[in-house]
Motif scaffolding. Structure first.
Motif, mmCIF file in Angstrom:
data_model
loop_
_atom_site.group_PDB
_atom_site.id
_atom_site.type_symbol
_atom_site.label_atom_id
_atom_site.label_comp_id
_atom_site.label_asym_id
_atom_site.label_seq_id
_atom_site.Cartn_x
_atom_site.Cartn_y
_atom_site.Cartn_z
ATOM 1 N N ALA A 28 43.201 18.149 71.792
ATOM 2 C CA ALA A 28 41.860 18.683 72.065
ATOM 3 C C ALA A 28 41.197 19.160 70.771
ATOM 4 N N ALA A 29 41.976 19.760 69.879
ATOM 5 C CA ALA A 29 41.424 20.243 68.612
ATOM 6 C C ALA A 29 40.944 19.079 67.749
ATOM 7 N N GLU A 66 48.828 18.810 73.897
ATOM 8 C CA GLU A 66 47.470 18.700 74.429
ATOM 9 C C GLU A 66 46.473 19.562 73.649
ATOM 10 N N SER A 90 37.775 6.775 65.747
ATOM 11 C CA SER A 90 38.008 7.282 67.106
ATOM 12 C C SER A 90 39.049 6.440 67.825
ATOM 13 N N LYS A 113 39.996 16.066 68.814
ATOM 14 C CA LYS A 113 38.802 15.500 69.459
ATOM 15 C C LYS A 113 37.584 16.391 69.212
ATOM 16 N N SER A 114 37.768 17.684 69.288
ATOM 17 C CA SER A 114 36.665 18.633 69.046
ATOM 18 C C SER A 114 36.184 18.542 67.597
ATOM 19 N N ALA A 115 37.113 18.416 66.661
ATOM 20 C CA ALA A 115 36.738 18.310 65.248
ATOM 21 C C ALA A 115 35.930 17.042 64.992
ATOM 22 N N GLU A 163 28.307 15.442 65.250
ATOM 23 C CA GLU A 163 27.086 16.205 65.524
ATOM 24 C C GLU A 163 26.465 16.737 64.230
ATOM 25 N N LYS A 188 34.123 15.400 67.208
ATOM 26 C CA LYS A 188 32.817 15.574 67.862
ATOM 27 C C LYS A 188 31.906 16.461 67.005
ATOM 28 N N THR A 189 32.440 17.537 66.465
ATOM 29 C CA THR A 189 31.661 18.453 65.630
ATOM 30 C C THR A 189 31.183 17.759 64.349
#
Length: 183
Positions: A129-130, A125, A110, A132-134, A140, A136-137
């Motif tokens: 965002a993509a 951007e 990270s 960061k989302s990947a 999880e 995070k996913t």
């Protein structure tokens, strides 16, 4: 943070060594337990055979068998509990280390991603965002799998405990019935 590929490789090697040492420790403990159980079973068998040979008639033979069966079952159950304890301790050590390494690696990755994204060109951007989302996913998903694995292990341990208890109860009920039939 990993600044060189060698640091990353060294971290992986250290984890592999930890995993191997922990696994070998568990295997060594199981081997010692098996040797002790085998010796104990052999000695008990010889002693039990001598005791059974001293029976005068069928009812006394059945009574002696009944007396000898309960300790054997108890030893078998104790052996099973020891095997489960060794496996569980080994699994817990490895799981704790894996969790630690995953958290450490996630933080480092990270950090690297954040650094890389800070220097991303203007207009990227959506890509930032993509990414960061990947991340995070993925985190999880790992947490979900880890939670499911822990629950499965708890269910398995509870099942073994219930089966052990049921076996002991069944053996204690069966022994008196066998003695009555022989008498």
């Amino acid at each position: 943070m990993f600044t060189k590929p060698e640091d990353f490789a060294k971290s992986g090697l250290n984890f592999a060594l930890f995993f191997a040492n922990t696994t070998f420790d568990g295997v060594e403990r199981l081997a010692l337990l098996n040797l002790a159980a085998t010796r104990s079973a052999f000695e008990a068998s010889m002693s039990n055979l001598n005791t059974l040979l001293g029976a005068k008639d069928v009812p006394s033979f059945v009574a002696i068998q009944k007396e000898l069966a309960a300790p054997s079952l108890e030893k078998g159950m104790e052996y099973s509990r020891n095997v489960i304890a060794i496996a569980s301790e080994t699994k817990d050590k490895i799981a704790k280390e894996v969790e630690s390494k995953v958290a450490e690696t996630n933080a480092k990755v990270s950090g690297l991603v954040e650094k890389a994204l800070e220097s991303a060109p203007a207009g990227s951007e959506v890509a930032v965002a993509a990414v960061k989302s990947a991340i995070k996913t993925a985190n999880e998903a790992y947490e979900g799998l880890n939670k499911a694995a822990k629950q499965a292990a708890e269910v398995a341990e509870a099942s073994v405990a219930a089966a052990t208890s049921a076996t002991l109860k069944a053996a204690n009920v069966a022994a008196p019935k066998a003695a009555k039939k022989a008498a």
